[in-house]
Design an enzyme around this catalytic site. Structure first.
Site, PDB file in Angstrom:
ATOM      1  N   ILE A   5       0.848  -1.193   0.000  1.00 13.96           N
ATOM      2  CA  ILE A   5       0.000   0.000   0.000  1.00 13.96           C
ATOM      3  C   ILE A   5       0.884   1.244   0.000  1.00 13.96           C
ATOM      4  O   ILE A   5       1.902   1.277   0.703  1.00 13.96           O
ATOM      5  CB  ILE A   5      -0.882   0.009   1.274  1.00 13.96           C
ATOM      6  CG1 ILE A   5      -1.731  -1.257   1.342  1.00 13.96           C
ATOM      7  CG2 ILE A   5      -1.732   1.270   1.358  1.00 13.96           C
ATOM      8  CD1 ILE A   5      -2.140  -1.645   2.742  1.00 13.96           C
ATOM      9  N   CYS A   6       0.475   2.261  -0.750  1.00 13.52           N
ATOM     10  CA  CYS A   6       1.106   3.582  -0.648  1.00 13.52           C
ATOM     11  C   CYS A   6       0.010   4.633  -0.793  1.00 13.52           C
ATOM     12  O   CYS A   6      -1.162   4.325  -0.598  1.00 13.52           O
ATOM     13  CB  CYS A   6       2.231   3.753  -1.681  1.00 13.52           C
ATOM     14  SG  CYS A   6       1.666   3.897  -3.380  1.00 13.52           S
ATOM     15  N   ARG A   7       0.370   5.852  -1.142  1.00 10.08           N
ATOM     16  CA  ARG A   7      -0.627   6.913  -1.242  1.00 10.08           C
ATOM     17  C   ARG A   7      -1.554   6.693  -2.434  1.00 10.08           C
ATOM     18  O   ARG A   7      -2.772   6.780  -2.316  1.00 10.08           O
ATOM     19  CB  ARG A   7       0.053   8.283  -1.340  1.00 10.08           C
ATOM     20  CG  ARG A   7      -0.918   9.449  -1.278  1.00 10.08           C
ATOM     21  CD  ARG A   7      -0.214  10.783  -1.477  1.00 10.08           C
ATOM     22  NE  ARG A   7       0.228  10.933  -2.864  1.00 10.08           N
ATOM     23  CZ  ARG A   7      -0.528  11.414  -3.847  1.00 10.08           C
ATOM     24  NH1 ARG A   7      -1.762  11.800  -3.614  1.00 10.08           N
ATOM     25  NH2 ARG A   7      -0.052  11.520  -5.069  1.00 10.08           N
TER      26      ARG A   7
ATOM     27  N   GLY B  89      -0.781   4.093  -5.102  1.00  8.20           N
ATOM     28  CA  GLY B  89      -0.609   2.796  -5.751  1.00  8.20           C
ATOM     29  C   GLY B  89       0.616   2.740  -6.654  1.00  8.20           C
ATOM     30  O   GLY B  89       0.973   1.680  -7.151  1.00  8.20           O
TER      31      GLY B  89
ATOM     32  N   MET C  67      -3.981   4.745  -0.626  1.00  5.67           N
ATOM     33  CA  MET C  67      -4.764   5.325   0.469  1.00  5.67           C
ATOM     34  C   MET C  67      -5.732   6.397  -0.022  1.00  5.67           C
ATOM     35  O   MET C  67      -6.700   6.717   0.663  1.00  5.67           O
ATOM     36  CB  MET C  67      -3.836   5.895   1.549  1.00  5.67           C
ATOM     37  CG  MET C  67      -3.075   4.825   2.317  1.00  5.67           C
ATOM     38  SD  MET C  67      -4.121   3.631   3.194  1.00  5.67           S
ATOM     39  CE  MET C  67      -4.729   4.647   4.546  1.00  5.67           C
TER      40      MET C  67
END
Length: 102
Positions: free
Chosen positions: A65-67, A69, A93
């Site tokens: 997961i990141c901000r 993708g 996110m």
């Protein structure tokens, strides 16, 4: 181009609601995770992934997961080339509407 498995935020939320045993890794920077993470996610900043490989099990499926993708997708590509079972949460996110923990 290598195919990377993906999951949407909604699909991940459903799996968490179903109490599926998941291994989530958030690769955002420290100041980003300070705004909240998905419950049960482990935080390993993207830049630390190469030096923490020994902590990851090649038999365990991981969801990254990141901000947005993008960075998690890069991490997935790198780890997949190393033989890890990885899935990228597309939209990151920015798409997550579920619970967050601080």
């Amino acid at each position: 181009m290598n195919f990377i498995k993906t999951i949407t935020a909604a699909e991940l939320a459903q799996k968490l609601d179903n109490k599926e045993p998941l291994h989530l890794i958030d690769v955002r920077e420290h100041e980003e995770v300070a705004t909240g993470m998905i419950p049960t996610a482990q935080h390993i900043p993207m830049g630390e992934i190469p030096v923490t490989l020994h902590k990851l099990d090649k038999q365990t499926p991981y969801i990254f997961i990141c901000r947005s993708g993008n960075r998690s997708g890069q991490v997935c590509l790198f780890l997949q080339e190393q033989g890890y079972d990885v899935t990228n949460m597309v939209g990151g996110m920015l798409e997550w509407t579920g619970e967050i923990v601080f």
